[in-house]
Design an enzyme around this catalytic site. Structure first.
Site, PDB file in Angstrom:
ATOM      1  N   LEU A   3       0.866  -1.176   0.000  1.00  0.00           N
ATOM      2  CA  LEU A   3       0.000   0.000   0.000  1.00  0.00           C
ATOM      3  C   LEU A   3       0.903   1.226   0.000  1.00  0.00           C
ATOM      4  CD1 LEU A   3      -2.665  -0.926   2.736  1.00  0.00           C
ATOM      5  CD2 LEU A   3      -2.958  -1.035   0.256  1.00  0.00           C
ATOM      6  N   ASP A   4       0.458   2.285  -0.662  1.00  0.00           N
ATOM      7  CA  ASP A   4       1.206   3.538  -0.605  1.00  0.00           C
ATOM      8  C   ASP A   4       1.314   3.997   0.847  1.00  0.00           C
ATOM      9  OD1 ASP A   4       1.242   3.520  -3.372  1.00  0.00           O
ATOM     10  OD2 ASP A   4      -0.465   4.886  -3.568  1.00  0.00           O
TER      11      ASP A   4
END
Length: 291
Positions: A125-126
């Site tokens: 995930l960012d």
């Protein structure tokens, strides 16, 4: 430290040559960023060696100790895998500017498999995207989870608040993504390195100036949801790169990995877990409802 580039290294990238000698890609990137010289000149990490050069490496200062972040909330766990609810602001694994303060560091000793610098990590995930991630605890689980990801059998659903109104209740975005031709820090459809990318979305709630979407990933390219939604003129609220910066008072993108479903890599049991919206996103949603 001084290194001689052998003739058989001709054509090799500088960072890859250094990674073999220094033991990791991260160490190679630190050396290049710290002032490595090729025949007396600074070169980018992508510089192609000709063979015969002399490389001077800077002395690396001992990094100040970093206290690992607290472990995130564990939603599901057994001896093979764990599912965590990653908070916004936490980087998944070490990279430029991040060492000792990542999710991998927070899970030290609990994850395994694959690259030793990112053990157990099969998807990401960012940094400023919150929500669910599955992490392997054994080599066997890692290999089988990777197979699920490659076979597009790891079901990932996100909640995204976008500025604008969708033209349909649901849709499918199929557009290759890669590094932007003009800005290497961005990803886009305007790229010389396209990789297939497919995103599905459906409307959950239509608001005065926004729409709440449920988004499902078929592929997992870097920044995929943010790039694809911006491409159809539905930029993500709060997104400082591809969307609407500071929208609704947000300090990060309104993107949350709300559901994760997959077959257990060892037992085959179906695991299906959910995560509620964090407080900052829930508050922004209420503001959007009021217009």
């Amino acid at each position: 430290m001084s290194l001689h580039v052998p003739p058989d290294a001709a054509g090799e990238r500088l960072d890859r040559f250094l990674a073999r000698l220094l033991g990791s890609r991260a160490a190679a990137e630190r050396a290049v960023a710290g002032g490595a010289l090729v025949d007396g000149s600074a070169r980018p990490k992508s510089f192609r060696l000709a063979g015969g050069e002399q490389i001077e490496l800077p002395e690396e200062e001992a990094p100040a100790p970093v206290v690992p972040p607290p472990a995130p909330h564990v939603v599901w766990e057994d001896e093979h895998v764990l599912v965590v609810d990653k908070p916004a602001g936490l980087v998944v694994h070490a990279g430029a500017g991040h060492r000792g303060d990542t999710l991998v560091d927070a899970l030290a000793g609990r994850s395994a498999g694959g690259d030793p610098e990112r053990p157990g990590i099969v998807h990401r995930l960012d940094r400023d995207t919150s929500g669910l991630m599955v992490v392997a605890k054994t080599e066997q689980a890692y290999a089988r989870l990777q197979s699920l990801v490659r076979g597009r059998k790891l079901e990932r659903e996100y909640l995204a608040l976008v500025r604008g109104k969708p033209q349909s209740l649901r849709g499918r975005i199929e557009a290759p993504i890669g590094r932007d031709r003009r800005d290497p820090l961005r990803h886009s459809l305007d790229t010389d390195t396209p990789r297939d990318a497919v995103t599905h979305f459906e409307l959950i709630e239509l608001l005065p100036n926004h729409a709440l979407l449920r988004v499902r990933l078929e592929t997992g390219r870097t920044h995929q949801i943010r790039v694809h939604l911006a491409a159809i003129e539905l930029p993500v609220s709060g997104d400082p790169v591809y969307g609407v910066k500071n929208d609704l008072g947000l300090t990060r993108q309104f993107l949350h990995a709300a559901r994760l479903a997959f077959a257990h890599p060892v037992t085959g049991e179906q695991i299906d877990v959910d995560s509620p919206l964090p407080v900052d996103l829930a508050s922004a949603l209420q503001r959007a409802r009021s217009g």
